[in-house]
Scaffold this motif. Structure first.
Motif, PDB file in Angstrom:
ATOM      1  N   ALA A 330      90.938  80.732  93.188  1.00  0.00           N
ATOM      2  CA  ALA A 330      91.808  80.817  94.368  1.00  0.00           C
ATOM      3  C   ALA A 330      91.622  82.146  95.092  1.00  0.00           C
ATOM      4  O   ALA A 330      91.512  82.193  96.328  1.00  0.00           O
ATOM      5  N   GLY A 331      91.604  83.253  94.341  1.00  0.00           N
ATOM      6  CA  GLY A 331      91.344  84.552  94.956  1.00  0.00           C
ATOM      7  C   GLY A 331      89.958  84.630  95.559  1.00  0.00           C
ATOM      8  O   GLY A 331      89.754  85.220  96.627  1.00  0.00           O
ATOM      9  N   ASN A 332      89.004  84.010  94.889  1.00  0.00           N
ATOM     10  CA  ASN A 332      87.631  83.954  95.373  1.00  0.00           C
ATOM     11  C   ASN A 332      87.553  83.200  96.695  1.00  0.00           C
ATOM     12  O   ASN A 332      86.899  83.646  97.657  1.00  0.00           O
ATOM     13  N   LEU A 333      88.247  82.065  96.765  1.00  0.00           N
ATOM     14  CA  LEU A 333      88.262  81.263  97.995  1.00  0.00           C
ATOM     15  C   LEU A 333      88.987  81.997  99.116  1.00  0.00           C
ATOM     16  O   LEU A 333      88.568  81.943 100.283  1.00  0.00           O
ATOM     17  N   PHE A 334      90.057  82.711  98.791  1.00  0.00           N
ATOM     18  CA  PHE A 334      90.788  83.497  99.785  1.00  0.00           C
ATOM     19  C   PHE A 334      89.869  84.542 100.409  1.00  0.00           C
ATOM     20  O   PHE A 334      89.841  84.713 101.637  1.00  0.00           O
ATOM     21  N   ALA A 335      89.110  85.245  99.571  1.00  0.00           N
ATOM     22  CA  ALA A 335      88.176  86.243 100.089  1.00  0.00           C
ATOM     23  C   ALA A 335      87.100  85.616 100.960  1.00  0.00           C
ATOM     24  O   ALA A 335      86.708  86.172 101.995  1.00  0.00           O
ATOM     25  N   TYR A 336      86.642  84.430 100.567  1.00  0.00           N
ATOM     26  CA  TYR A 336      85.619  83.732 101.351  1.00  0.00           C
ATOM     27  C   TYR A 336      86.163  83.293 102.714  1.00  0.00           C
ATOM     28  O   TYR A 336      85.501  83.480 103.747  1.00  0.00           O
ATOM     29  N   LEU A 337      87.370  82.741 102.738  1.00  0.00           N
ATOM     30  CA  LEU A 337      87.949  82.246 103.990  1.00  0.00           C
ATOM     31  C   LEU A 337      88.231  83.378 104.975  1.00  0.00           C
ATOM     32  O   LEU A 337      88.110  83.202 106.189  1.00  0.00           O
ATOM     33  N   PHE A 338      88.627  84.542 104.458  1.00  0.00           N
ATOM     34  CA  PHE A 338      88.955  85.675 105.321  1.00  0.00           C
ATOM     35  C   PHE A 338      87.799  86.666 105.441  1.00  0.00           C
ATOM     36  O   PHE A 338      87.980  87.781 105.944  1.00  0.00           O
ATOM     37  N   ASN A 339      86.630  86.243 104.967  1.00  0.00           N
ATOM     38  CA  ASN A 339      85.412  87.053 105.097  1.00  0.00           C
ATOM     39  C   ASN A 339      85.600  88.445 104.515  1.00  0.00           C
ATOM     40  O   ASN A 339      85.184  89.448 105.100  1.00  0.00           O
ATOM     41  N   GLU A 340      86.239  88.494 103.339  1.00  0.00           N
ATOM     42  CA  GLU A 340      86.474  89.774 102.663  1.00  0.00           C
ATOM     43  C   GLU A 340      85.262  90.142 101.816  1.00  0.00           C
ATOM     44  O   GLU A 340      84.763  89.315 101.060  1.00  0.00           O
ATOM     45  N   PRO A 341      84.791  91.365 101.901  1.00  0.00           N
ATOM     46  CA  PRO A 341      83.640  91.771 101.075  1.00  0.00           C
ATOM     47  C   PRO A 341      84.005  92.008  99.608  1.00  0.00           C
ATOM     48  O   PRO A 341      83.144  91.985  98.743  1.00  0.00           O
ATOM     49  N   LEU A 342      85.287  92.254  99.327  1.00  0.00           N
ATOM     50  CA  LEU A 342      85.720  92.577  97.961  1.00  0.00           C
ATOM     51  C   LEU A 342      86.041  91.296  97.190  1.00  0.00           C
ATOM     52  O   LEU A 342      87.174  91.054  96.768  1.00  0.00           O
ATOM     53  N   VAL A 343      85.044  90.466  96.987  1.00  0.00           N
ATOM     54  CA  VAL A 343      85.242  89.169  96.342  1.00  0.00           C
ATOM     55  C   VAL A 343      85.736  89.354  94.907  1.00  0.00           C
ATOM     56  O   VAL A 343      86.649  88.655  94.452  1.00  0.00           O
ATOM     57  N   ALA A 344      85.130  90.296  94.176  1.00  0.00           N
ATOM     58  CA  ALA A 344      85.509  90.514  92.776  1.00  0.00           C
ATOM     59  C   ALA A 344      86.964  90.950  92.656  1.00  0.00           C
ATOM     60  O   ALA A 344      87.701  90.475  91.785  1.00  0.00           O
ATOM     61  N   THR A 345      87.401  91.846  93.523  1.00  0.00           N
ATOM     62  CA  THR A 345      88.780  92.340  93.469  1.00  0.00           C
ATOM     63  C   THR A 345      89.779  91.240  93.763  1.00  0.00           C
ATOM     64  O   THR A 345      90.780  91.078  93.051  1.00  0.00           O
ATOM     65  N   PHE A 346      89.529  90.441  94.785  1.00  0.00           N
ATOM     66  CA  PHE A 346      90.443  89.352  95.127  1.00  0.00           C
ATOM     67  C   PHE A 346      90.445  88.288  94.037  1.00  0.00           C
ATOM     68  O   PHE A 346      91.476  87.668  93.774  1.00  0.00           O
ATOM     69  N   SER A 347      89.303  88.069  93.397  1.00  0.00           N
ATOM     70  CA  SER A 347      89.245  87.116  92.295  1.00  0.00           C
ATOM     71  C   SER A 347      90.091  87.600  91.123  1.00  0.00           C
ATOM     72  O   SER A 347      90.820  86.819  90.500  1.00  0.00           O
ATOM     73  N   ALA A 348      89.993  88.898  90.819  1.00  0.00           N
ATOM     74  CA  ALA A 348      90.755  89.466  89.707  1.00  0.00           C
ATOM     75  C   ALA A 348      92.257  89.391  89.969  1.00  0.00           C
ATOM     76  O   ALA A 348      93.042  89.011  89.090  1.00  0.00           O
ATOM     77  N   ILE A 349      92.676  89.742  91.175  1.00  0.00           N
ATOM     78  CA  ILE A 349      94.098  89.713  91.495  1.00  0.00           C
ATOM     79  C   ILE A 349      94.602  88.274  91.562  1.00  0.00           C
ATOM     80  O   ILE A 349      95.717  87.968  91.124  1.00  0.00           O
ATOM     81  N   GLY A 350      93.783  87.369  92.079  1.00  0.00           N
ATOM     82  CA  GLY A 350      94.160  85.956  92.107  1.00  0.00           C
ATOM     83  C   GLY A 350      94.395  85.410  90.710  1.00  0.00           C
ATOM     84  O   GLY A 350      95.296  84.587  90.489  1.00  0.00           O
ATOM     85  N   MET A 351      93.604  85.874  89.741  1.00  0.00           N
ATOM     86  CA  MET A 351      93.732  85.399  88.370  1.00  0.00           C
ATOM     87  C   MET A 351      95.122  85.674  87.812  1.00  0.00           C
ATOM     88  O   MET A 351      95.772  84.787  87.247  1.00  0.00           O
TER      89      MET A 351
END
Length: 454
Positions: A330-351
Motif C-alpha cells: 500500500a505504501g509502495n503504491l501510494f509512492a507510485y501514484l504520487f510520483n514519490e522518489p522515496l519508495v522504500a520509505t513510504f513502503s516501510a511506513i505503510g507496513m
C-alpha cells in the motif's frame, strides 16, 4: 512509617515474583518459537524442491483442516484471535494440545503455499505454554491471565525480533484504547528474555534502516496524514474482506475438508493465473519493496484475497505477516501514484501504518517502526499510524478485541463489548461534524424513501 515500609516491601516482592514468572515464560516461548521457525524453514525447503509445489495446496489445506478439526479446534484461524478470546472469556485457559497442533498445522499451511503469517502461531504457542505453566503452579485466574498476556507478548517479540514492540502489542491488542499497565513490566521481561533465547538458538532477525528518510516539513507532514488515510482505508477493506470470506465459507453446507479443497483450488488459480508472489509468507516482495522496488499495482488487494481464502477455508496461520505485505504494498503504491522518489520509505511506513489500523495498535506499530527501521523514521511513522488507527473506526482484524474507548467525540458508542458483537448501526452521531451531517442525511433519505414506498 510502618505502613510505607510494608507497601514498599510488597511492591518489591511483586517485582521479584513477576520477574521470575515472566523470565520462565520468556524462556519457554523462546524455545517454542525457535522450534517452530526451524521446523517451518526445513519443511519449506523440502516443499520447494517439488516443481510447482503450490499445486498441492488443495491437499495440504485438507490435511491441515482435518488435523485442526479432529485434535484441537481452538487452533483454527489466525491464532491471535483465539488467544484474545481466551483472555477475555476464559481467564487465559488454553488447552496444551493447541501448541503442537497449531505448530504442525501452520507449518503445513505455509510450507505448502498458503497465504498466512507466522506470528499468530507464535502468539498462540506462547500463550498455550504460559497457560500450562500457570496451571502447573496452580495460579489464580487473574495471575494466569497475566502469564498468558506475557506469552502473547513474548510470541510477537520472538517471531519479529522486536522485544519492545512485541511486549506493547501484547498489552495493547486486547482492548481497543486501553493498555494493561499492570502486565506491562512482566510483558517487557518475557519479550526481552524470549528474544534473547531465540537469538541464542540461531533465529536471525534481518533489521534494516529505511533507505532515505525525509525531513519533517509541512509538506511531508501532510503526506504522512494522507498515507495514514490511505492505509486506514485499505486496512478497512482487508478487515471487511476477511469477514466476508469467512461468512461465505461458514455458510457452505459442506464438511471442512471439502471447503479446504475449494479454497486450495482458488489459491492454485491465483498462483497459476496471477502470480505466486501472493502465496506463502511473501517475504521476498516485502524485502523488494523495502529496497525501493515498485510492486504491481494490484499487490495489496491480491494478497488480501489470498489471505482471506487461506484462513477462511480452514488454513492455519497468522495474519500480521500478510498485513505487513499489504501495508508495504500500500505504501509502495501510494509512492507510485504520487510520483514519490522515496519508495522504500513510504513502503516501510505503510507496513506499520496498516498494522496500526487493522489491529488497533498504533503505539506498538510506531515503536515497531523504530525497532525495524531506526529512530529517524519515528515522527513520520507515528503520524501515519495514528491516522490509520482513527480511520478504521470500530473495526478490527481481531473481532474478540474489546471496545474500551471512543475514537471520536462526535460518535457516541457503548464500550465493553467485543468488536465482533458491535453493531455499527448503533453509533449515535453527535454534533455538526462531517460524520454527523452524513448520518443525518442518510437518515432523512431513508425516511423519505419509506414514505414514498408506503
Amino acid at each position: 512509617m510502618q505502613r510505607k515500609i510494608i507497601e514498599q516491601v510488597t511492591l518489591l516482592v511483586s517485582v521479584i515474583k513477576w520477574t521470575c514468572y515472566a523470565s520462565i515464560v520468556g524462556v519457554l516461548v523462546g524455545f517454542g518459537t525457535a522450534a517452530f521457525l526451524r521446523t517451518l524453514s526445513w519443511t519449506s525447503v523440502q516443499f520447494a524442491r517439488i516443481p510447482d509445489y503450490y499445486l498441492l495446496l488443495p491437499l495440504t489445506l485438507v490435511v491441515c483442516s482435518i488435523l485442526v478439526s479432529w485434535l484441537a479446534p481452538e487452533a483454527a484461524g489466525h491464532g491471535t484471535e483465539k488467544v484474545i478470546e481466551a483472555v477475555h472469556q476464559r481467564m487465559g485457559k488454553i488447552p496444551l494440545m493447541v501448541v503442537p497442533v497449531k505448530l504442525v498445522a501452520t507449518v503445513i499451511t505455509l510450507a505448502g503455499g498458503g497465504s498466512a503469517g507466522k506470528e499468530g502461531p507464535c502468539a498462540q504457542i506462547g500463550a498455550g505454554l504460559a497457560s500450562a505453566f500457570g496451571g502447573l503452579l496452580r495460579l489464580e485466574g487473574v495471575d494466569r491471565r497475566k502469564l498468558v498476556i506475557c506469552g502473547i507478548s513474548a510470541g510477537f517479540a520472538t517471531v519479529f525480533g522486536t522485544p519492545i514492540a512485541g511486549a506493547l502489542f501484547g498489552v495493547e491488542v486486547l482492548v481497543l484504547g486501553h493498555m494493561f499497565y499492570d502486565v506491562l513490566f512482566p510483558s517487557f521481561v518475557a519479550g526481552i528474555i524470549g528474544f534473547h533465547v531465540a537469538s541464542q538458538l540461531g533465529v536471525n532477525y534481518p533489521h534494516m534502516s529505511a533507505k532515505i528518510i525525509p525531513l519533517m516539513t509541512s509538506w511531508s507532514f501532510m503526506e504522512m496524514i494522507m498515507l495514514g488515510i490511505w492505509c486506514g482505508l485499505i486496512a478497512l477493506i482487508f478487515i471487511e474482506l476477511m469477514q466476508l470470506v469467512q461468512r461465505l465459507f461458514t455458510r457452505l453446507p459442506w464438511p471442512p475438508f471439502t471447503k479446504a479443497l475449494l479454497g486450495g483450488g482458488l489459491l492454485v488459480v491465483i498462483g497459476k493465473g496471477v502470480s505466486t508472489r501472493y502465496l506463502g509468507l511473501g517475504l521476498d516482495s516485502i524485502e523488494a519493496a523495502l529496497n525501493g522496488t515498485v510492486l504491481p499495482v494490484g499487490a495489496p488487494f491480491m494478497k488480501a484475497i489470498a489471505t482471506a481464502i487461506t484462513l477462511g477455508c480452514g488454513g492455519s496461520g497468522g495474519v500480521v505477516t500478510p498485513i505487513f505485505f499489504i501495508g508495504t504494498a500500500a505504501g509502495n503504491l501510494f509512492a507510485y501514484l504520487f510520483n514519490e522518489p522515496l519508495v522504500a520509505t513510504f513502503s516501510a511506513i505503510g507496513m506499520v501504518a496498516l498494522l496500526a489500523g487493522a489491529a488497533n495498535t498504533p503505539i506498538a506499530a510506531s515503536v515497531m517502526a523504530m525497532e525495524l527501521f531506526g529512530a529517524g523514521i519515528a515522527p513520520h511513522a507515528a503520524v501515519a499510524c495514528m491516522v490509520s488507527f482513527l480511520i478504521v473506526g470500530y473495526r478490527s482484524i481481531y473481532p474478540s478485541q474489546v471496545l474500551g474507548m471512543q475514537k471520536s467525540t462526535s460518535l457516541k458508542v457503548s464500550t465493553g463489548r467485543t468488536l465482533g458483537e458491535f453493531d455499527h448501526a448503533e453509533i449515535d452521531h453527535r454534533g455538526t461534524s462531517f460524520l454527523g451531517v452524513v448520518a443525518k442525511g442518510m437518515k432523512r433519505a431513508r425516511g423519505r424513501r419509506g414514505t414514498k414506498e408506503s
